[in-house]
Enzyme design. Structure first.
Site, PDB file in Angstrom:
ATOM      1  N   CYS A  40      67.546  97.499  49.694  1.00 44.78           N
ATOM      2  CA  CYS A  40      68.230  98.676  50.233  1.00 44.78           C
ATOM      3  C   CYS A  40      67.731  98.953  51.655  1.00 44.78           C
ATOM      4  CB  CYS A  40      67.971  99.894  49.347  1.00 44.78           C
ATOM      5  SG  CYS A  40      68.907 101.368  49.863  1.00 44.78           S
ATOM      6  N   ASP A  42      67.060 101.747  52.788  1.00 44.97           N
ATOM      7  CA  ASP A  42      66.191 102.929  52.730  1.00 44.97           C
ATOM      8  C   ASP A  42      64.867 102.679  53.474  1.00 44.97           C
ATOM      9  OD1 ASP A  42      64.223 104.901  51.696  1.00 44.97           O
ATOM     10  OD2 ASP A  42      65.870 105.483  50.385  1.00 44.97           O
ATOM     11  N   ARG A  44      62.101 103.886  53.184  1.00 41.56           N
ATOM     12  CA  ARG A  44      60.887 103.942  52.361  1.00 41.56           C
ATOM     13  C   ARG A  44      60.634 102.651  51.599  1.00 41.56           C
ATOM     14  NH1 ARG A  44      62.990 109.058  49.163  1.00 41.56           N
ATOM     15  NH2 ARG A  44      64.811 107.650  49.264  1.00 41.56           N
ATOM     16  N   HIS A  96      65.779 100.270  44.142  1.00 43.23           N
ATOM     17  CA  HIS A  96      64.685 101.249  44.066  1.00 43.23           C
ATOM     18  C   HIS A  96      65.171 102.507  43.379  1.00 43.23           C
ATOM     19  CE1 HIS A  96      65.959 104.025  47.399  1.00 43.23           C
ATOM     20  NE2 HIS A  96      66.689 102.967  47.714  1.00 43.23           N
ATOM     21  N   CYS A  99      67.553 105.951  44.658  1.00 43.32           N
ATOM     22  CA  CYS A  99      68.404 105.392  45.712  1.00 43.32           C
ATOM     23  C   CYS A  99      69.550 106.366  46.031  1.00 43.32           C
ATOM     24  CB  CYS A  99      68.973 104.039  45.290  1.00 43.32           C
ATOM     25  SG  CYS A  99      69.962 103.253  46.587  1.00 43.32           S
TER      26      CYS A  99
HETATM   27 CO    CO Z   1      68.574 103.009  48.388  1.00 42.12          CO
END
Ligand code: CO
Length: 198
Positions: A40, A42, A44, A96, A99
């Site tokens: 992803c 993302d 993080r 994750h 998400c």
């Molecule tokens: Co995500």
């Protein structure tokens, strides 16, 4: 502009060379990663850091909600290069928990283009609606949907012609499904690894 990032960059490069003087010279030659990471976007979920790999060791493709759509030219270009040229040994699909993409796919709100991108997740949600509806807690239900999404993307990768052709040639590739916890930094293997067409 962005001077702190530029000075961070110089410090990082200096530390790398201090620890290993030949580091960048070696990478200049070529990359030879054993792993393709499909994760992803993302912020993080930083691919290399999570699994402790240096530059040159992990080929990375990231998009919203770690999808491997069989019509997406970006993902397919990455996959073909990883399989045919880099000859990676392992392909990791890493979702994750928490998400935002997975949550946005099924919250009923309209956001625009991303609604189209996330459509495959709504299909997964629909196919598994009986299991998902049996989970009373909202957060737990979304966590399960994150896992189901990873499993579907593993299937997409493992059934792609680039991968099945590689297996037919006798080229070893394993496709794995993992999910990462932002809460504690741990990856969990969903035990859906595939190492051949059967
Ligand atoms: Co995500």
């Amino acid at each position: 502009m962005l001077d702190h990032l530029k000075s961070n960059n110089r410090l990082w490069a200096e530390r790398k060379v201090a620890a290993d003087p030949g580091f960048f010279k070696r990478l200049e030659g070529q990359q030879a990663p054993d792993y393709l990471w499909i994760g992803c976007s993302d912020s993080r979920v930083p691919a290399n850091e999570i699994v402790g790999l240096d530059p040159g060791e992990l080929f990375v493709h990231r998009n919203v909600a770690n999808l491997a759509p069989p019509q997406d030219a970006n993902y397919l270009s990455v996959l073909q290069f990883a399989v045919d040229v880099l000859k990676v040994k392992h392909i990791l699909v890493v979702g994750h928990y928490g998400c935002g993409g997975v949550a946005a796919a099924v919250d009923g709100q309209r956001r625009g283009l991303v609604d189209h991108w996330l459509h495959p997740i709504r299909e997964i949600h629909h196919e598994h609606r009986h299991e998902l509806e049996s989970i009373p807690d909202d957060a737990c239900r979304l966590e399960r949907l994150c896992e189901l999404n990873v499993m579907r993307q593993v299937r997409n990768v493992a059934s792609d012609v680039f991968v099945t052709d590689a297996w037919a040639r006798g080229q070893p590739i394993q496709v794995h499904g993992w999910v990462y916890s932002i809460a504690n930094g741990h990856v969990t293997d969903l035990n859906v690894s595939v190492c051949g067409p059967e």
